[in-house]
Design a protein around this motif. Sequence first.
Motif, PDB file in Angstrom:
ATOM      1  N   GLY C 280      20.484  -9.451  68.693  1.00  0.00           N
ATOM      2  CA  GLY C 280      20.258 -10.560  67.769  1.00  0.00           C
ATOM      3  C   GLY C 280      20.667 -10.210  66.345  1.00  0.00           C
ATOM      4  N   ASP C 281      21.198  -8.978  66.142  1.00  0.00           N
ATOM      5  CA  ASP C 281      21.637  -8.600  64.798  1.00  0.00           C
ATOM      6  C   ASP C 281      22.857  -9.427  64.403  1.00  0.00           C
ATOM      7  OD1 ASP C 281      19.697  -6.701  64.841  1.00  0.00           O
ATOM      8  OD2 ASP C 281      21.053  -5.046  65.409  1.00  0.00           O
ATOM      9  N   PRO C 282      22.934  -9.826  63.141  1.00  0.00           N
ATOM     10  CA  PRO C 282      24.121 -10.558  62.709  1.00  0.00           C
ATOM     11  C   PRO C 282      25.330  -9.618  62.653  1.00  0.00           C
ATOM     12  CG  PRO C 282      22.575 -10.286  60.885  1.00  0.00           C
ATOM     13  CD  PRO C 282      21.923  -9.712  62.088  1.00  0.00           C
ATOM     14  N   GLU C 283      26.432 -10.090  63.149  1.00  0.00           N
ATOM     15  CA  GLU C 283      27.659  -9.297  63.157  1.00  0.00           C
ATOM     16  C   GLU C 283      28.794 -10.208  62.693  1.00  0.00           C
ATOM     17  OE1 GLU C 283      28.231  -6.160  64.236  1.00  0.00           O
ATOM     18  OE2 GLU C 283      26.341  -5.631  65.236  1.00  0.00           O
ATOM     19  N   THR C 284      29.825  -9.576  62.198  1.00  0.00           N
ATOM     20  CA  THR C 284      30.995 -10.372  61.838  1.00  0.00           C
ATOM     21  C   THR C 284      32.170  -9.913  62.678  1.00  0.00           C
ATOM     22  OG1 THR C 284      30.165 -10.553  59.603  1.00  0.00           O
ATOM     23  CG2 THR C 284      32.461 -11.178  59.975  1.00  0.00           C
ATOM     24  N   ILE C 285      32.781 -10.834  63.346  1.00  0.00           N
ATOM     25  CA  ILE C 285      33.900 -10.517  64.223  1.00  0.00           C
ATOM     26  C   ILE C 285      35.119 -11.274  63.710  1.00  0.00           C
ATOM     27  CG2 ILE C 285      34.814 -10.750  66.564  1.00  0.00           C
ATOM     28  CD1 ILE C 285      32.535  -8.815  66.465  1.00  0.00           C
ATOM     29  N   THR C 286      36.225 -10.568  63.712  1.00  0.00           N
ATOM     30  CA  THR C 286      37.455 -11.255  63.354  1.00  0.00           C
ATOM     31  C   THR C 286      38.060 -11.836  64.615  1.00  0.00           C
ATOM     32  OG1 THR C 286      37.777  -9.635  61.632  1.00  0.00           O
ATOM     33  CG2 THR C 286      39.669 -11.033  62.193  1.00  0.00           C
ATOM     34  N   VAL C 287      38.073 -13.142  64.685  1.00  0.00           N
ATOM     35  CA  VAL C 287      38.600 -13.792  65.881  1.00  0.00           C
ATOM     36  C   VAL C 287      40.066 -14.099  65.640  1.00  0.00           C
ATOM     37  CG1 VAL C 287      38.376 -15.694  67.478  1.00  0.00           C
ATOM     38  CG2 VAL C 287      36.351 -14.790  66.330  1.00  0.00           C
ATOM     39  N   THR C 288      40.885 -13.323  66.315  1.00  0.00           N
ATOM     40  CA  THR C 288      42.325 -13.540  66.225  1.00  0.00           C
ATOM     41  C   THR C 288      42.760 -14.366  67.428  1.00  0.00           C
ATOM     42  OG1 THR C 288      42.706 -11.558  67.498  1.00  0.00           O
ATOM     43  CG2 THR C 288      42.664 -11.303  65.111  1.00  0.00           C
ATOM     44  N   GLU C 289      44.042 -14.699  67.429  1.00  0.00           N
ATOM     45  CA  GLU C 289      44.583 -15.386  68.592  1.00  0.00           C
ATOM     46  C   GLU C 289      44.360 -14.536  69.848  1.00  0.00           C
ATOM     47  OE1 GLU C 289      48.796 -15.446  68.734  1.00  0.00           O
ATOM     48  OE2 GLU C 289      48.923 -17.160  70.082  1.00  0.00           O
ATOM     49  N   ASN C 290      44.569 -13.225  69.648  1.00  0.00           N
ATOM     50  CA  ASN C 290      44.410 -12.292  70.772  1.00  0.00           C
ATOM     51  C   ASN C 290      42.991 -12.298  71.334  1.00  0.00           C
ATOM     52  OD1 ASN C 290      45.495 -10.475  72.490  1.00  0.00           O
ATOM     53  ND2 ASN C 290      46.366  -9.185  70.877  1.00  0.00           N
ATOM     54  N   VAL C 291      42.019 -12.264  70.431  1.00  0.00           N
ATOM     55  CA  VAL C 291      40.620 -12.293  70.868  1.00  0.00           C
ATOM     56  C   VAL C 291      40.361 -13.589  71.631  1.00  0.00           C
ATOM     57  CG1 VAL C 291      38.243 -12.481  70.067  1.00  0.00           C
ATOM     58  CG2 VAL C 291      39.764 -10.770  69.057  1.00  0.00           C
ATOM     59  N   PHE C 292      40.883 -14.664  71.123  1.00  0.00           N
ATOM     60  CA  PHE C 292      40.682 -15.960  71.772  1.00  0.00           C
ATOM     61  C   PHE C 292      41.287 -15.964  73.180  1.00  0.00           C
ATOM     62  CE2 PHE C 292      42.153 -20.430  72.477  1.00  0.00           C
ATOM     63  CZ  PHE C 292      40.910 -21.013  72.586  1.00  0.00           C
ATOM     64  N   LEU C 293      42.514 -15.452  73.289  1.00  0.00           N
ATOM     65  CA  LEU C 293      43.202 -15.490  74.584  1.00  0.00           C
ATOM     66  C   LEU C 293      42.496 -14.616  75.628  1.00  0.00           C
ATOM     67  CD1 LEU C 293      46.985 -15.523  73.600  1.00  0.00           C
ATOM     68  CD2 LEU C 293      45.537 -17.409  74.410  1.00  0.00           C
ATOM     69  N   SER C 294      42.146 -13.392  75.208  1.00  0.00           N
ATOM     70  CA  SER C 294      41.467 -12.574  76.215  1.00  0.00           C
ATOM     71  C   SER C 294      40.073 -13.112  76.468  1.00  0.00           C
ATOM     72  CB  SER C 294      41.454 -11.096  75.811  1.00  0.00           C
ATOM     73  OG  SER C 294      40.751 -10.943  74.606  1.00  0.00           O
ATOM     74  N   GLY C 295      39.519 -13.801  75.475  1.00  0.00           N
ATOM     75  CA  GLY C 295      38.220 -14.453  75.679  1.00  0.00           C
ATOM     76  C   GLY C 295      38.300 -15.535  76.728  1.00  0.00           C
ATOM     77  N   ILE C 296      39.448 -16.146  76.849  1.00  0.00           N
ATOM     78  CA  ILE C 296      39.621 -17.154  77.899  1.00  0.00           C
ATOM     79  C   ILE C 296      39.989 -16.485  79.221  1.00  0.00           C
ATOM     80  CG2 ILE C 296      41.053 -19.085  78.667  1.00  0.00           C
ATOM     81  CD1 ILE C 296      41.345 -19.915  75.803  1.00  0.00           C
ATOM     82  N   PHE C 297      40.873 -15.483  79.110  1.00  0.00           N
ATOM     83  CA  PHE C 297      41.410 -14.874  80.336  1.00  0.00           C
ATOM     84  C   PHE C 297      40.318 -14.179  81.161  1.00  0.00           C
ATOM     85  CE2 PHE C 297      43.420 -11.328  82.633  1.00  0.00           C
ATOM     86  CZ  PHE C 297      44.304 -12.046  83.414  1.00  0.00           C
ATOM     87  N   ARG C 298      39.489 -13.398  80.523  1.00  0.00           N
ATOM     88  CA  ARG C 298      38.555 -12.568  81.275  1.00  0.00           C
ATOM     89  C   ARG C 298      37.550 -13.367  82.101  1.00  0.00           C
ATOM     90  NH1 ARG C 298      37.621  -7.346  77.398  1.00  0.00           N
ATOM     91  NH2 ARG C 298      36.902  -8.853  75.879  1.00  0.00           N
ATOM     92  N   PRO C 299      36.963 -14.442  81.568  1.00  0.00           N
ATOM     93  CA  PRO C 299      36.019 -15.195  82.411  1.00  0.00           C
ATOM     94  C   PRO C 299      36.676 -15.806  83.651  1.00  0.00           C
ATOM     95  CG  PRO C 299      35.707 -15.755  80.121  1.00  0.00           C
ATOM     96  CD  PRO C 299      36.971 -14.945  80.188  1.00  0.00           C
ATOM     97  N   LEU C 300      38.004 -15.962  83.615  1.00  0.00           N
ATOM     98  CA  LEU C 300      38.664 -16.567  84.770  1.00  0.00           C
ATOM     99  C   LEU C 300      38.472 -15.738  86.040  1.00  0.00           C
ATOM    100  CD1 LEU C 300      42.013 -17.781  83.149  1.00  0.00           C
ATOM    101  CD2 LEU C 300      40.075 -19.195  83.873  1.00  0.00           C
ATOM    102  N   TYR C 301      38.154 -14.446  85.881  1.00  0.00           N
ATOM    103  CA  TYR C 301      37.900 -13.588  87.046  1.00  0.00           C
ATOM    104  C   TYR C 301      36.711 -14.092  87.850  1.00  0.00           C
ATOM    105  CZ  TYR C 301      41.049  -9.706  85.870  1.00  0.00           C
ATOM    106  OH  TYR C 301      42.149  -8.928  85.630  1.00  0.00           O
TER     107      TYR C 301
END
Lengths: 243, 391, 490
Positions: C280-301
């Motif tokens: 629950g700690d606040p974090e800052t993540i840089t969401v790049t196109e790459n992060v977005f794409l692998s974020g979509i790709f991995r759940p597809l498994y």
Amino acid sequence: MIRVEKLAKRFGDVEAVRDVSFEAPDGKITGLLGPNGAGKTTTLRMISTLVRPTAGRASVDGVDTAADPLGVRAKLGMLSDARGLYTRLTARENIAYYGQLRGLPDAAIAASTEKLAGWLDLVPLLDRRTDGFSQGERMKVAIARAMVHDPRNIVLDEPTNGLDVMTTRALRDVIRRLRDEGKCVLFSSHVMQEVSALCDTIVIVAHGAVVAEGDPETIRAASGCDSLEDAFVKLTGAEEQPA
Amino acid sequence: MRSRTVIVLLKELRDALRDRRTALMVLFASILTGPLTLVLMGQYLSGLEEKASTLKVRIVGQEFAPPLVNFLQRADVDIEKAPADYEARIKDGTLDAVIVVRPDFHERFLAGDAAAVELVYDDSRTESQGAIRQAERLLRAFNRETGTLRLIARGVSPNLIEAVKVEHSNTATPRQKGAVLLVLIPLFAILSPILGGMTLAIDTTAGERERGSLEPLLANPVPAREIVLGKWLAAWTSASLVATLTLAGFVVAASFFAGKKLASLMQFGWPEFGLFIAFVLPLAAATAGILMLIATYGRTYREAQTYTSYFVSLVSFVPMVAIFTGLKDAFWQSVIPVLGQQMVLTRVLRGESITFLDWLMPAAVALLIAFTCVAVVSRLMGEERIVFGRS
Amino acid sequence: MRPEMRFRIFAVLALALAGCQPASKPPEPKLPLAACRLPGVETEARCGSLEVWEDRKANAGRRIAVKVAIVPAKLRAKEADPILVFAGGPGQGAVALAPQVMPLFSRLNDARDVVFIDQRGTGGSNPLDCNGDTALQQMFEDSIPARVVADCLRTLDADPRQYTTTPAMADFDEIRAALGYEKWNLWGGSYGTRAALEYVRRYPDRVRTVTLDGMAPATMKLPLSFVADGDAALDRLVAACASDALCESSYPKLRDTIDATRKFLARHPVRADILDPLTGDPETITVTENVFLSGIFRPLYMPELSSLLPFAITAARRGDFNPLLAQNFEFSDEMSENFSLGMHLSVLCAEDVPRITPAELAGLSKSFFGRALVDDFVRACGIWPRGEVASDYYEPVKSNVPALVLSGGIDPATPPRHGALVASWLPNAKHLVAPNLAHGVSLHGCAPRLLERFIRTGSTEGVDGKCLERIPRPLFLMPLGVHPPAAAAR
């Protein structure tokens, strides 16, 4: 020869036999006469060694029952009060079993069985299982079984009990034949006529003791009665006997 | 001249065999025990497997719960529409459990409210327990999947709702697991010689006296101990025969089931059979002796039967104690007849190796008991109160 | 007799004797086993390890211990042929997979041992782990920073070139002999199918059956194939949402949303404030196109997880990246615990990446996932030593061994086309497709029953995949408060 001297047997508080002495000689029929409960069966059991006397002694052909029970048994043919057969075996097998236990060879057993079956009118029954037999038929098998080894001494406990007239007659013939062969026959009965008709010597027992001994005439005379029956009643105190 | 003991033995065996009905019944019973037991156990097992392998739920109103139906379809569950009179059917036992979906299920589900379903069952029926638990488990699994996804959608790790992860460690070795089912064979191995020796033990003692043949028998010039020894040998022979047939029945039946799961659980082949016989025969000697001793005190055949039935109850109680208390192997057990055999026979079935010493101790104890019994019965046969009864 | 003659006879005799010795008594390598516990496995197991040459060709140099765990059959009368589990990745250890895999074999385990071998470089067999500190940021990117690769290479006590598939299979067969098994039944998932198939090629007589779940043949050129296959899986997801009334109304024009978000992030990476899903700690993540794409790709498994995608993508479009990142957090968490990146690279850099042609790389830009999934590997393999591959490694494997090939229709990594190809090589193979399952079919629906029947009978006859076709796609997660369509009572 069977000899009994001052035989006594006590079962707890009950004195079944108090004082019985007599002698049953060879070549004679000796009758042990007495009312029910007089101690006849117990006396015979002591002779056959199955009951040990409290006092006194018994011997068969001079062999003491206490010293050598197996020797006594070997010399005896005993028709006991209990005369159960193995109902799933045939008459012949029942007889042969005792023959084998007495160490007889098979041929001797066969010969003896034939002879006794002829005497007792058993031949047609020999190879049937005994479970359908009448009381008379069972008795005949039991007698044959007791005598398979051709014993010198024969003890019969109330042999005519429950037998019909014809069987009783046949049995008497057998007993006489045994006597004529020179054997010692001792049998018990509570029926006076039976004893008087058959016996050479009568031993009257009452309340565990011998009350008279001798041939029928001697007993009648000694009692001062007119008939043997009266003498028996008087000697045994049968009137006082509780039912 | 034949030994008089052998004469008695042969006569008693012939006598017993002449009782065709009893003999055949005992023989058939002993031969059939194994196959029947295995068939029943096989059915029980496959019944369990069947229930475990085919998941089935009955639903009323499945049209109101597309998410639940979707989940059940993915879980390879057979969904069956429950009949309208499901409550009556559950009461009379023709239905086990029914999930009833309320018409507002989907609305509430999508709103995030707890969407109630009703699980209808009659928990007084033990045979329904499986179906009830299965339905509960499936509903819980659905809950869990939905909850997990909803948490992730909120950016929360589902680990947070699983504080404890239970990992099961079962310390029973696999073979022991299979052998739990096999406690039955030692039980049969111990009881069958008792049942097989009982008729002869009673018939040759109390029966002989009741029949009136004991007194003339003992009037023969044969020492009582030789007669008793012969009778005991006959009872032992019968006991051993019945035990052998019973155990062989198990082996043969097990080979019939070859390839099935039961067969492999019931790995009870001829080598195990041989070991069993080696343990059971001495035990049968002891039990035959004990049975004779007990029966000698019976005034009649029936009375003797009553006495011996107490003994049978006592004996069958011993293995039960071993099973239910989970007794561990220890040397002292080997000196206790029945218990010793039960423990060591279980070890045989577990596939543990058995040494000669494992056999020697229980066998020696059993034979000692047997000979003591024979001696005591012989002595009793010379006693007037036993021979002539208490008449 | 002349003395030298006598000597000669003596020598011949001695030679003959020496020759006899190994023939009569084959030198069985010993593999002592000891009782052990596998976490999450109910019954006691037996564990051991076999020392092998790291360089099997040289038969010299470094020795490595290959770890074995056996879950023994429950029954006394067990079958002679055990089940051997091949893990995926490449890089996963098989032994640690036991708790996940054992339920699949719970009934087969009645009569068969189940054997787990940590393939060299994974698990307990000299694992080629690259444990740089994993910052939260890294969890969300399929990036393999060059620094991590270089550090890893320096610290490893291993020759990474020796950790390809073929020598590992030689280890497996040595273990088979040491354990005394004549034959075994192979079960492989994902990369494990490639290893199992290679085992079939090298030791065909040692295989009773082979089950290939999510076929990843040596010819597939990972990670290049991810691109086309991932595109297809995403297309299926979008189509499935469009055909579902609730999904369509809640997430209209999903495709457009995806494209728009991607374009936006490509131009303006977002510094997203999220809460750590666990702490629950606040974090800052840089969401790049790459992060977005692998974020979509991995759940597809995993279809269960990808049922969240429409919701997560829609939220991301609004600027809320929590759902998308939490989803990936789950995924990476599970993956990183039992994964040896070094071994992964050893396999891919030797067997797959070198075969990717520049033309293929150039063609990637036309696809959706594009170079995002590939570039890092090409770069990492530039650093990682490249192992040798046998000349026949890419030839079709021909074998009559009964084979069951399982494929998930919406698998972004090993969709049915790969399974179909391998099934066409194997005359006794049956290829079953579960249209609505993704990566990994064996544990779903009726698959365990099919598998049990196949391995029990040793034949695909009567193994009917119809029940796999009935498995539906999980329903998409809806935003709370959506009303069911009036026609929900279907």
